[in-house]
Design an enzyme around this catalytic site. Structure first.
Site, mmCIF file in Angstrom:
data_model
loop_
_atom_site.group_PDB
_atom_site.id
_atom_site.type_symbol
_atom_site.label_atom_id
_atom_site.label_comp_id
_atom_site.label_asym_id
_atom_site.label_seq_id
_atom_site.Cartn_x
_atom_site.Cartn_y
_atom_site.Cartn_z
ATOM 1 N N GLY A 55 0.793 -1.228 0.000
ATOM 2 C CA GLY A 55 0.000 0.000 0.000
ATOM 3 C C GLY A 55 0.825 1.276 0.000
ATOM 4 O O GLY A 55 1.192 1.791 1.061
ATOM 5 N N GLU A 107 -2.120 6.470 -3.203
ATOM 6 C CA GLU A 107 -3.315 7.035 -2.584
ATOM 7 C C GLU A 107 -4.118 7.806 -3.627
ATOM 8 O O GLU A 107 -3.617 8.074 -4.727
ATOM 9 C CB GLU A 107 -2.921 7.981 -1.440
ATOM 10 C CG GLU A 107 -2.209 7.289 -0.315
ATOM 11 C CD GLU A 107 -1.941 8.186 0.887
ATOM 12 O OE1 GLU A 107 -1.381 7.679 1.862
ATOM 13 O OE2 GLU A 107 -2.296 9.395 0.831
ATOM 14 N N PRO A 108 -5.354 8.207 -3.279
ATOM 15 C CA PRO A 108 -6.134 9.007 -4.229
ATOM 16 C C PRO A 108 -5.401 10.262 -4.701
ATOM 17 O O PRO A 108 -5.554 10.677 -5.847
ATOM 18 C CB PRO A 108 -7.393 9.367 -3.434
ATOM 19 C CG PRO A 108 -7.553 8.245 -2.453
ATOM 20 C CD PRO A 108 -6.155 7.840 -2.086
ATOM 21 N N ARG A 132 -3.135 -18.360 -41.530
ATOM 22 C CA ARG A 132 -3.984 -17.432 -42.300
ATOM 23 C C ARG A 132 -3.451 -17.304 -43.731
ATOM 24 O O ARG A 132 -2.268 -17.019 -43.932
ATOM 25 C CB ARG A 132 -3.973 -16.063 -41.617
ATOM 26 C CG ARG A 132 -4.692 -14.965 -42.392
ATOM 27 C CD ARG A 132 -6.190 -15.025 -42.167
ATOM 28 N NE ARG A 132 -6.818 -13.801 -42.623
ATOM 29 C CZ ARG A 132 -7.346 -13.624 -43.830
ATOM 30 N NH1 ARG A 132 -7.284 -14.606 -44.721
ATOM 31 N NH2 ARG A 132 -7.925 -12.484 -44.149
ATOM 32 N N ILE A 145 -0.776 -7.949 -37.362
ATOM 33 C CA ILE A 145 -0.588 -9.204 -38.093
ATOM 34 C C ILE A 145 -1.916 -9.954 -38.208
ATOM 35 O O ILE A 145 -2.233 -10.532 -39.247
ATOM 36 C CB ILE A 145 0.505 -10.067 -37.411
ATOM 37 C CG1 ILE A 145 1.889 -9.418 -37.624
ATOM 38 C CG2 ILE A 145 0.498 -11.494 -37.939
ATOM 39 C CD1 ILE A 145 2.985 -9.976 -36.739
ATOM 40 N N GLY A 156 -4.669 -8.544 -38.392
ATOM 41 C CA GLY A 156 -5.540 -7.751 -39.258
ATOM 42 C C GLY A 156 -6.871 -7.471 -38.587
ATOM 43 O O GLY A 156 -6.936 -7.230 -37.385
ATOM 44 N N GLY A 157 -7.960 -7.526 -39.356
ATOM 45 C CA GLY A 157 -9.286 -7.244 -38.806
ATOM 46 C C GLY A 157 -9.632 -8.148 -37.644
ATOM 47 O O GLY A 157 -10.290 -7.734 -36.682
ATOM 48 N N GLU A 194 4.367 0.109 -10.792
ATOM 49 C CA GLU A 194 5.745 0.057 -10.250
ATOM 50 C C GLU A 194 6.603 1.185 -10.831
ATOM 51 O O GLU A 194 7.811 1.025 -11.032
ATOM 52 C CB GLU A 194 6.436 -1.292 -10.504
ATOM 53 C CG GLU A 194 5.626 -2.531 -10.264
ATOM 54 C CD GLU A 194 4.898 -2.591 -8.942
ATOM 55 O OE1 GLU A 194 5.082 -1.698 -8.099
ATOM 56 O OE2 GLU A 194 4.104 -3.511 -8.756
ATOM 57 N N THR A 226 5.735 4.719 -13.496
ATOM 58 C CA THR A 226 5.450 4.942 -14.915
ATOM 59 C C THR A 226 6.761 5.125 -15.689
ATOM 60 O O THR A 226 7.800 5.454 -15.110
ATOM 61 C CB THR A 226 4.601 6.214 -15.112
ATOM 62 O OG1 THR A 226 5.373 7.347 -14.691
ATOM 63 C CG2 THR A 226 3.299 6.154 -14.331
#
Length: 388
Positions: free
Chosen positions: A124, A127-128, A271, A340, A342-343, A366, A368
Site C-alpha cells: 500500500g 493514494e487518491p 492465415r 498481423i 488484421g481485422g 511500479e 510509470t
C-alpha cells in the site's frame, strides 16, 4: 553474492513450470475470462508448487531463489495471462524484499512462513492524491499508548480483495522530512478492526487480477507492526523493494510479449491471403523479426540487471531501465500482433485483442515510464556532478 537455489534443482523447477503453464494455466484462461477469478483448484496447485514463496529463504519455508532465478520464474509464469503473476508477485517481490531487508527477526519469523505458504499480501503506497509523490501522502500513523493508530485510504492496491496482510506506507510526521523520513511502513493484518476493502475496480484488461481501495479508520496497531521497529524507513524500504517489483514487471512484460509473438507466428502460418500463408509476406516477416529482436534485447537487459543485483550492486538505474524498455517493448509487440491478425485482431474472440489490453498497464505500475526516465536522469546527473 547471492547464489540462490541449486542450479540443477532450479532448472528442473523451470522445466516443470514451463509444462504447467502451457498444460494447465493457459487452458484455464477461458474460465478466468468468464468468471474474473483464478479457480480455487489452480490456486491450491500454485501454493503446492511453492509459487508464493520462491524468494523466501529456506529457513522460512521458501525456495531461496536469487533475483536472477526469481525474474526467470516470473518470465516463465507470465507466458500465461497476467493474473497468475499478479496474485503471487506482491508476496515474492516487494513485500518479501521489504521484510527481509527492513524487518526485525520477529517480523521475519512471523510473516515470511505465512507468505511462503500462500497467504496473500498487498503493498500500500498509492493514494487518491499521491503515488510517486510521498510529500502528498495523507495516510497518517499516530502513536497511541504502546502502539499506533492508522487513518487513510490507499488506492489501486493489487490483491486487496484477497489479501491477508498489507504493507502500508504512512506518515509518522506531519512535516515532509528530508530523504522521505516522514514515511514509515506498517504490517497490517487485513482482518484488523477498522480496515475495509472497496469493491474491485473495473479495468481495461488483466481479467482475474483485482485492485481495490484499502480504507483504514482508527486502526489500532501494536508496536511490533512498525516494520523494522524504526520510524522514517518506510519510503526507503518501499523504494528498495520497488527495484524487485520493477524487475518483476519487466520480466512479466517480456514473458507476455513472447506469448503474443508465438500467437502471431501461428496465425501468420495458418492465415492465407492471395493463395499462400501471410507468413510468406516480407512486411509480416519484418514485424515478426522486429518483435523477436526487441524481446531478446529486453531479456538481455533483465538478465544483466538481475546478475548485478545478485552480486550486491545497487541496481536502481538498471532495474528502471530494464523495466522501461521491456514494458515499452511489450506495447510495441502486442500492437504488431494486432496488425498481423488484421481485422481479426480487433475482435474479442481472438487473443490478440486481449494481449493488447492486458499489456497496457505494464508501462504504468511500479513506476510509470516517465517517472523512471526522471529517476534515471537524476541518477546520471548526480553521478556526473560527483565525478567533477
Amino acid at each position: 553474492m547471492n547464489p540462490g537455489m541449486d542450479a540443477d534443482v532450479f532448472d528442473q523447477f523451470i522445466e516443470q513450470l514451463h509444462r504447467y503453464v502451457r498444460e494447465r494455466l493457459v487452458p484455464a484462461e477461458k474460465e478466468i475470462l468468464e468468471t474474473d477469478r483464478i479457480p480455487d483448484d489452480i490456486m491450491a496447485e500454485m501454493r503446492e508448487m511453492g509459487l508464493f514463496g520462491i524468494t523466501m529463504p529456506e529457513q522460512y519455508g521458501g525456495a531461496g531463489m536469487n533475483v536472477s532465478q526469481y525474474a526467470r520464474t516470473i518470465r516463465e509464469l507470465s507466458y500465461a495471462m497476467p493474473c497468475y503473476r499478479s496474485i503471487t508477485s506482491i508476496n515474492i517481490g516487494m513485500v518479501c524484499s521489504a521484510i527481509l531487508k527492513g524487518g526485525t527477526e520477529a517480523q521475519k519469523a512471523q510473516w515470511l512462513p505465512q507468505l511462503a505458504a500462500g497467504k496473500v499480501a498487498s503493498f500500500g503506497l498509492t493514494e487518491p492524491g499521491s503515488g510517486s509523490d510521498s510529500a502528498a501522502m495523507q495516510t497518517m500513523a499516530v502513536r497511541s499508548g504502546n502502539g499506533w493508530v492508522l487513518n487513510g485510504t490507499k488506492r489501486y492496491i493489487t490483491n486487496a480483495p484477497f489479501a491477508h496482510v498489507a504493507l502500508i506506507m504512512a506518515r509518522t510526521s506531519k512535516d515532509a522530512l528530508p530523504k522521505n523520513a516522514h514515511v514509515s511502513a506498517f504490517l497490517v493484518p487485513m482482518d484488523m478492526p477498522g480496515v475495509t476493502v472497496g469493491k474491485s475496480d473495473k479495468k481495461m484488461g488483466q481479467a482475474g487480477s483485482h485492485i481495490a481501495d484499502i480504507v483504514m479508520e482508527d486502526v489500532y496497531l501494536p508496536a511490533d507492526a512498525l516494520l523494522g521497529d524504526e520510524e522514517g524507513k518506510g519510503f526507503v524500504t518501499a523504494m528498495q523493494s520497488l527495484d524487485n517489483g520493477r524487475l518483476s514487471v519487466g520480466s512479466a512484460a517480456a514473458g507476455y510479449a513472447r506469448r503474443a509473438l508465438d500467437s502471431a507466428l501461428r496465425y501468420a502460418n495458418e492465415r492465407k491471403a492471395f493463395g499462400e500463408p501471410i507468413a510468406n509476406f516480407q512486411l509480416i516477416q519484418q514485424m515478426l523479426a522486429d518483435s523477436e529482436i526487441e524481446i531478446y534485447a529486453a531479456e538481455c537487459m533483465l538478465e544483466d540487471a538481475c546478475r548485478r543485483a545478485d552480486a550486491g550492486e545497487k541496481v536502481l538505474r538498471q532495474a528502471a531501465a530494464a523495466k522501461v524498455f521491456a514494458t515499452e517493448m511489450c506495447g510495441r509487440v502486442v500492437d504488431r500482433v494486432v496488425q498481423i491478425y488484421g481485422g481479426a485482431g480487433y475482435l474479442a474472440e481472438y487473443d490478440a485483442e486481449r494481449f493488447f489490453r492486458d499489456a497496457r498497464i505494464y508501462r504504468i505500475y511500479e513506476g510509470t515510464t516517465q517517472i523512471l526516465q526522471l529517476q534515471i536522469a537524476k541518477h546520471m546527473l548526480r553521478e556526473w556532478a560527483a565525478n567533477q
